[in-house]
Scaffold this motif. Structure first.
Motif, PDB file in Angstrom:
ATOM      1  N   LEU A   1       0.898  -1.313   0.017  1.00  0.00           N
ATOM      2  CA  LEU A   1       0.079  -0.023  -0.029  1.00  0.00           C
ATOM      3  C   LEU A   1       0.783   1.272   0.015  1.00  0.00           C
ATOM      4  O   LEU A   1       0.505   2.257  -0.672  1.00  0.00           O
ATOM      5  N   SER A   2       1.883   1.095   0.733  1.00  0.00           N
ATOM      6  CA  SER A   2       2.799   2.278   0.888  1.00  0.00           C
ATOM      7  C   SER A   2       3.506   2.546  -0.572  1.00  0.00           C
ATOM      8  O   SER A   2       3.560   3.582  -0.934  1.00  0.00           O
TER       9      SER A   2
ATOM     10  N   SER B   1       2.317   1.789  -3.315  1.00  0.00           N
ATOM     11  CA  SER B   1       1.269   2.022  -4.415  1.00  0.00           C
ATOM     12  C   SER B   1       0.966   3.645  -4.238  1.00  0.00           C
ATOM     13  O   SER B   1       0.972   4.531  -5.065  1.00  0.00           O
ATOM     14  N   ARG B   2       0.950   4.152  -2.696  1.00  0.00           N
ATOM     15  CA  ARG B   2       0.734   5.625  -2.820  1.00  0.00           C
ATOM     16  C   ARG B   2       1.866   6.384  -3.288  1.00  0.00           C
ATOM     17  O   ARG B   2       1.547   7.377  -3.577  1.00  0.00           O
ATOM     18  N   VAL B   3       2.968   5.921  -2.868  1.00  0.00           N
ATOM     19  CA  VAL B   3       4.418   6.777  -3.064  1.00  0.00           C
ATOM     20  C   VAL B   3       4.382   6.842  -4.781  1.00  0.00           C
ATOM     21  O   VAL B   3       4.713   7.953  -5.278  1.00  0.00           O
ATOM     22  N   GLU B   4       4.069   5.729  -5.492  1.00  0.00           N
ATOM     23  CA  GLU B   4       4.061   5.886  -6.949  1.00  0.00           C
ATOM     24  C   GLU B   4       3.064   6.648  -7.570  1.00  0.00           C
ATOM     25  O   GLU B   4       3.325   7.420  -8.487  1.00  0.00           O
ATOM     26  N   ALA B   5       1.993   6.831  -6.821  1.00  0.00           N
ATOM     27  CA  ALA B   5       0.865   7.671  -7.271  1.00  0.00           C
ATOM     28  C   ALA B   5       1.259   9.226  -7.115  1.00  0.00           C
ATOM     29  O   ALA B   5       0.720  10.020  -7.882  1.00  0.00           O
ATOM     30  N   GLU B   6       2.085   9.532  -5.966  1.00  0.00           N
ATOM     31  CA  GLU B   6       2.578  10.877  -5.851  1.00  0.00           C
ATOM     32  C   GLU B   6       3.807  11.165  -6.417  1.00  0.00           C
ATOM     33  O   GLU B   6       4.317  12.357  -6.236  1.00  0.00           O
TER      34      GLU B   6
ATOM     35  N   GLN C   1       7.361  10.833   4.637  1.00  0.00           N
ATOM     36  CA  GLN C   1       7.932  10.063   3.756  1.00  0.00           C
ATOM     37  C   GLN C   1       9.418  10.010   3.992  1.00  0.00           C
ATOM     38  O   GLN C   1      10.015   9.141   3.721  1.00  0.00           O
TER      39      GLN C   1
END
Length: 343
Positions: free
Chosen positions: A171-172, A174-179, A229
């Motif tokens: 999940l982390s 995925s969130r980092v890649e999205a941002e 982050q």
């Protein structure tokens, strides 16, 4: 079609294109087409330049009057394989026209997706199999054995914790890649953040017999960053150094300003996390930030690692427009360097 008209049409198309005449010669090609088949192939039989059976079959079929068709065409230049989707269509006056669309990146993304699913499935299958096995044992042969029950429950808790960490890291990531394309807007005192990270990890380090030291963090140093982050970045790096740095040794975290960093093309701040462990063989260094890549898979899993920590670090550093460098030598430890731009 007149030669000049044909040449003008081919030159106007941004995709590589070639024209195969009725007599199966390579009659013409635009700049991209010549780069693909070679300028020396013009005027010769197309089979001397295009040898793959699927493409040859499509050209011959279309040249004899069949409808347009698409085929996959792969070539292997010196660096990496390139994959093209070739549309073979009838040419006015006979022959065939081939246009080449580069789908290398699409194929790579597809392969990465398949590898990712396979890796996640593999990482989850092992603890799930263990849990199911122990549950079945507790329901049958170990049902009335309190000693075995306690031992099995402890193992089940460990395996469940491993799955929880894996899902959390997924999940982390995925969130980092999205941002990743959105640069952080907040301001962070990097010296204070590093001091807090080392304080949080000191009990873990003491339990492992490792000494932590912070060098150069006496003065506040504000940078544009996402505090949560960056905490995750340095928590990961320092925790890895503690786990793999060797008992009875020291892990150093050094913070210093950089007047001009070549990678950033401007001023920056450098954070180095150095351990004195057994080091990493040079063959592994280029792949350390890949998802699920481990130097020693058994040891990593035994230490509770998910294989995603350095991938997360890489994406967070990229989001902050920074650079991650890894240096290591067998028997002399490893140094992970994060360079971040100053506003």
């Amino acid at each position: 079609m007149e030669t000049a008209e044909r040449e003008a049409i081919l030159a106007a198309v941004p995709l590589p294109m070639i024209h195969i005449a009725e007599d199966w010669r390579l009659a013409a090609a635009n700049a991209g087409g010549r780069a693909l088949v070679g300028a020396a192939a013009l005027g010769r039989h197309y089979g001397l330049a295009l040898r793959q059976p699927a493409l040859v079959e499509a050209i011959e079929a279309v040249g004899r009057g069949a409808a347009a068709r698409e085929v996959r065409y792969a070539v292997s230049p010196s660096v990496a394989e390139q994959v093209w989707r070739v549309t073979v269509a009838p040419a006015p006056g006979g022959g065939a026209i081939c246009s080449f669309l580069d789908i290398t990146e699409q194929e790579l993304i597809g392969q990465l997706r398949r590898d990712f699913v396979a890796n996640v499935s593999h990482e989850l299958r092992t603890p799930l199999t263990a849990l199911l096995g122990f549950i079945e044992t507790l329901q049958t042969t170990a049902k009335d054995d309190p000693v075995a029950r306690e031992r099995f429950l402890a193992i089940m808790a460990r395996e469940a914790g491993r799955m929880t960490r894996l899902v959390k890291d997924l999940l982390s990531l995925s969130r980092v890649e999205a941002e990743e394309r959105q640069r952080p807007a907040g301001s962070v005192d990097l010296a204070g953040l590093l001091s807090g990270t080392l304080s949080a990890l000191r009990p873990v380090a003491e339990a492992a017999g490792v000494e932590l030291e912070l060098l150069g963090g006496a003065e506040p140093l504000a940078i544009r960053a996402d505090a949560d982050q960056l905490t995750q970045v340095f928590h990961n790096l320092v925790e890895n150094a503690v786990k793999y740095g060797g008992s009875g040794k020291r892990v150093s975290v050094r913070l210093e300003r950089v007047a001009v960093d070549p990678g950033l093309r401007g001023p920056g701040v450098m954070v180095q996390v150095q351990d004195r462990g057994e080091g990493i063989d040079a063959i592994h260094l280029p792949r350390l930030t890949e998802r699920f890549y481990r130097v020693d898979a058994h040891r990593s899993r035994a230490q509770g690692g998910t294989g995603l920590g350095l991938a997360i670090v890489k994406h967070i550093v990229n989001r902050h427009r920074g650079r991650l460098r890894i240096e290591s030598e067998k028997g002399k430890g490893s140094t992970f360097t994060v360079v971040l731009p100053l506003a």
